[in-house]
Design an enzyme around this catalytic site. Structure first.
Site, PDB file in Angstrom:
ATOM      1  N   GLY A 170       0.799  -1.228   0.000  1.00  0.00           N
ATOM      2  CA  GLY A 170       0.000   0.000   0.000  1.00  0.00           C
ATOM      3  C   GLY A 170       0.823   1.264   0.000  1.00  0.00           C
TER       4      GLY A 170
ATOM      5  N   CYS B 144     -18.632 -12.264 -20.026  1.00  0.00           N
ATOM      6  CA  CYS B 144     -19.908 -12.370 -20.709  1.00  0.00           C
ATOM      7  C   CYS B 144     -19.857 -13.452 -21.804  1.00  0.00           C
ATOM      8  CB  CYS B 144     -20.264 -11.005 -21.311  1.00  0.00           C
ATOM      9  SG  CYS B 144     -22.009 -10.780 -21.688  1.00  0.00           S
TER      10      CYS B 144
ATOM     11  N   CYS C 110     -26.016 -12.219 -21.263  1.00  0.00           N
ATOM     12  CA  CYS C 110     -25.699 -13.529 -20.682  1.00  0.00           C
ATOM     13  C   CYS C 110     -26.516 -13.819 -19.435  1.00  0.00           C
ATOM     14  CB  CYS C 110     -24.213 -13.637 -20.365  1.00  0.00           C
ATOM     15  SG  CYS C 110     -23.725 -12.737 -18.882  1.00  0.00           S
TER      16      CYS C 110
ATOM     17  N   CYS D 188     -22.770  -6.903 -19.241  1.00  0.00           N
ATOM     18  CA  CYS D 188     -21.553  -7.083 -18.454  1.00  0.00           C
ATOM     19  C   CYS D 188     -20.479  -6.119 -18.948  1.00  0.00           C
ATOM     20  CB  CYS D 188     -21.010  -8.503 -18.618  1.00  0.00           C
ATOM     21  SG  CYS D 188     -21.971  -9.757 -17.784  1.00  0.00           S
TER      22      CYS D 188
ATOM     23  N   CYS E 181     -27.563  -9.026 -16.831  1.00  0.00           N
ATOM     24  CA  CYS E 181     -26.932  -8.748 -18.126  1.00  0.00           C
ATOM     25  C   CYS E 181     -27.891  -9.159 -19.243  1.00  0.00           C
ATOM     26  CB  CYS E 181     -25.615  -9.512 -18.255  1.00  0.00           C
ATOM     27  SG  CYS E 181     -24.883  -9.345 -19.910  1.00  0.00           S
TER      28      CYS E 181
END
Lengths: 262, 240, 306
Positions: free
Chosen positions: C41, C281, C253, C275, C250
């Site tokens: 970080g 997808c 899909c 998506c 979606c």
């Protein structure tokens, strides 16, 4: 007299701060009792503001020491006895600093409530409702309209900004507050109201305070005790009414006699 | 307060060997001696009125006793709670503690923050001594009523009041908290007869409660009514 | 037209050193990456180079990728989840030319995924590297403009300010409205900007088996989240962190668990949700999943652009 009354919260011993050849503070010594409000008076250039920076942990002196009695750990040398993170923690948890220009003490891009809440979040507050509640309480205590809590301080008047700055500093229940000309840029009518508020809140909370001002009327109303500075030195020290009613040093006499009596 | 032989004669404030000279640096360092070697004392329940011609230093003495002026020499011993404090040498916070609980002062002029309401000004010494807000306000109201200040003025700041009204606020402020020693500088100067009598009553009551009072008072009637003893100022005597 | 994302390994352009950067520079960047992994970080400054792309086009991510890529790697590049947008296409083409590595659109086949603004929906596995392109690495910058001060705030772990930003959100919108680049604590020590990924992806970052590297080209900073490191999204006790959700699935899909892009279809305001992750997808459709509009669109190219 209790033991607490005897131990100074801040003691300053022969502090000297130079900038090149210029000596801004020379051999300054004094102490501050818990609950006491100390005024530092003198003209511009007398070293007041430099001294305030040394006392508030933002400017190390070249000689002498500033000792502060921490809430739980007792007296420590501010510069040699504490590491920088310890000093910053102390500044967040036990101190407040009120600047003459509220822009130096507020975040103009953050709402009024956020400005107050920041101090709580800086010491770990993580409950939004509580932070907001405390911010609201302090808006009320400094007589700001609660309806302005989400407004930017940039939209506030100078007096309102200064009251917000006080709220932001007092919300953490500090033990010591440093004030640099807190009523400096304000209209006289606004000053009176703010002075009353400052006096009431400092007394109510029992906070100690160091007040730098060139305004002797402000000093008389707020300070228990005064030190008079000239050319970086303390030339006179005493109870506020002693120094103002019976000044003994030539410079203090000049200072007092130069003010129009109200 | 005990003397050298250990006998307590009821003295609550005793000044000894006081000296005060003003040095006016802004006027070429001219020196104005006011008094030297001055001894003064007052006992509980006693009212001493300072006397002497105008300009002989009565106010200077009174302000020195309050530690408002700093003396050049001498001691100002006061019985503060269970101890004796020398106001001439005590640290600031101790002087403030003595003023808060033991030593009151009614000056000739009212000096307050412009915006504060009269009732709050009068209640302030009570609040500072730790008395709760409601009780402090009751006592303040009682005093203001006795001093015939119309209640419609209580919530106002005294800045716009007449001289007499301001003086009564000042007196109420001074008498609000019963303190063992009270210094009064011309307490009745701008008052009408009725209010003068109220002030005399207040002084009498304070004495009965055991307060020691030091006053400056030019009004002969009032002086005769309150004084148990006159203290002749050394400078005043010289001139007489 | 279907863009070809899958390519075999080829010979790189010999005009350039492998992966464009000289070996010395790559070593310098690798040292920065190792330091970043050692202090999760923490933003490590590095001597960023000029790249043959303008700032804002992923130069930070490209340098990180260039420093870690080898001839056997398989590279996937996505922009907002899609492999076929200009930025993704040009970065992929760049690396094909200077390294000759194989490229893919399939998350599962990639060894390195360079991304702008998304984490793939399919879980990455151990050994894979996700390289983020970062425009503004300093999460505190918007509130504290002084660089010297933000460094101290990180050094002393003074992060109350970040909550001020969340406070402002709730005060203004009634909830934490920050929906991307949502601040996180890494390893319970450093506050980190996860780059402008939607907060939907934040939960994928914590205790993840893959390595996450972040490169900021303009500000010349690299930071990292090593595998299996805790990543916590900041929040309030009474306003806990949550991710976006949709009432729709979606359209192509039928996925109910992926980040959806809203696509406007015509001037009449007809729209659909698909998506954002094109590979995810396609995989679902290949496996026989069909969304409400999937049957009609079955032959259309995948992606958010109709």
């Amino acid at each position: 007299m209790t033991k607490d009354d005897m131990t100074p919260i801040l003691s300053v011993d022969r502090v000297t701060r130079r900038f090149g050849d210029l000596v801004a503070c020379r051999d300054v010594s004094f102490s501050l009792q818990a609950g006491e409000v100390l005024g530092i008076v003198g003209e511009s250039g007398s070293g007041k503001t430099t001294l305030l920076r040394v006392l508030s942990g933002t400017l190390a002196p070249q000689a002498g020491e500033v000792r502060y009695a921490l809430r739980d750990r007792g007296p420590f040398d501010l510069y040699r006895g504490l590491s920088e993170p310890e000093r910053r923690w102390l500044q967040r948890t036990e101190w407040g600093v009120v600047h003459q220009n509220p822009r130096d003490g507020l975040r103009m891009g953050i709402s009024a409530g956020g400005n107050i809440g920041e101090r709580l979040m800086a010491v770990g507050a993580r409950h939004y409702g509580e932070v907001r509640g405390a911010a609201g309480d302090w808006m009320a205590k400094v007589e700001l309209d609660l309806g302005r809590i989400d407004d930017s301080p940039a939209e506030f008047s100078g007096g309102m900004q200064q009251r917000l700055q006080f709220a932001r500093n007092l919300v953490i229940q500090p033990r010591l507050v440093f004030m640099d000309e807190p009523t400096g840029g304000l209209d006289v009518s606004v000053q009176a109201r703010l002075l009353d508020l400052i006096r009431g809140l400092t007394r109510e909370l029992g906070v100690s305070a160091i007040l730098v001002t060139h305004d002797l009327a402000v000093a008389r109303l707020l300070a228990d005790r005064l030190i008079v500075m000239k050319d970086g030195r303390v030339v006179e020290e005493g109870l506020t009414d002693q120094v103002l009613d019976d000044p003994t040093h030539p410079y203090s006499q000049l200072l007092v006699s130069s003010v129009l009596q109200a | 307060m005990k003397d050298a032989s250990g006998i307590d004669d009821g003295t609550v404030l005793r000044a000894s060997g006081l000296a005060k000279t003003f040095v006016l640096h802004t006027q070429g360092g001219v020196e104005i001696p006011v008094f030297a070697g001055l001894d003064f004392s007052v006992r509980a329940g006693e009212c001493v009125v300072l006397s002497g011609r105008s300009g002989c230093g009565k106010s200077t003495l009174m302000r020195s006793l309050y530690a408002n002026y700093r003396v050049d020499a001498g001691r100002i011993e006061i019985r503060h709670e269970d101890r004796i404090v020398d106001l001439a040498t005590a640290p600031a916070h101790e002087i403030l503690a003595v003023r808060r609980r033991t030593l009151g002062h009614v000056s000739q002029f009212l000096r307050v923050i412009p915006r504060v309401a009269t009732i709050d000004i009068v209640a302030q010494p009570l609040r500072a001594a730790g008395i709760d807000a409601a009780a402090a306000e009751r006592r303040a109201a009682e005093l203001l009523a006795r001093l015939n200040l119309p209640s419609r003025l209580w919530k106002l700041a005294p800045a716009t009041f007449s001289g007499g009204e301001q003086q009564r606020v000042n007196i109420a402020h001074g008498f609000a908290l019963a303190r063992p020693v009270l210094l009064l500088d011309e307490p009745t100067a701008s008052l009408d007869e009725g209010n003068r009598n109220v002030v005399i009553e207040l002084i009498e009551e304070a004495k009965r409660d055991g307060a020691a009072i030091v006053a400056i008072c030019h009004d002969h009637e009032v002086r005769n009514a309150i004084a148990d003893r006159l203290f002749e100022m050394p400078g005043g005597r010289l001139a007489a | 037209m279907t863009l070809v994302m899958e390519t075999e390994r080829t010979a790189p352009d010999e005009t350039y050193n492998f992966a464009y950067l000289d070996e010395e520079t790559k070593r310098m960047i690798r040292r920065a990456i190792l330091k970043a992994m050692a202090v999760p970080g923490y933003q490590v400054p590095f001597g960023g180079r000029e790249m043959p792309l303008p700032y804002g086009w992923g130069t930070g991510g490209i340098q990180v990728t260039a420093a870690v890529i080898g001839p056997d790697d398989v590279l996937k590049v996505i922009d907002q989840g899609a492999d076929d947008t200009t930025n993704a296409v040009s970065i992929r083409r760049f690396f094909r030319r200077v390294t000759g590595v194989a490229t893919t659109g399939r998350t599962v086949e990639a060894t390195i995924v360079q991304t702008r603004h998304r984490i793939p929906e399919s879980a990455l596995r151990e050994g894979q590297i996700l390289v983020y392109q970062v425009p503004i690495p300093e999460p505190l910058r918007r509130i504290e403009p002084r660089e010297a001060e933000t460094r101290k705030l990180h050094a002393y772990r003074e992060y109350g300010l970040m909550h001020v930003r969340l406070y402002e959100d709730i005060a203004r919108f009634g909830r934490i409205a920050t929906s991307y680049d949502y601040p996180v604590m890494v390893n319970e020590r450093y506050l980190m900007a996860p780059s402008p990924t939607p907060k939907f992806d934040n939960p994928k970052m914590t205790a993840a088996p893959f390595l996450q590297l972040f490169g900021a080209g303009r500000e010349k900073r690299i930071y990292a989240v090593p595998p299996y490191t805790t990543v916590t999204s900041l929040d309030f006790d009474d306003h806990p962190f949550d991710v976006q959700s949709w009432d729709e699935v979606c359209a192509l899909c039928g996925a109910a668990d992926s980040f959806l892009d809203e696509v406007v279809l015509d001037d009449a305001g007809k729209r659909m949700f698909v998506c954002s992750d094109t590979d995810y997808c396609e995989d679902r459709r290949a496996a026989g999943h069909v969304g409400p509009e999937g049957a009609d669109e079955a032959d259309a190219p995948a992606g958010k652009k109709p």
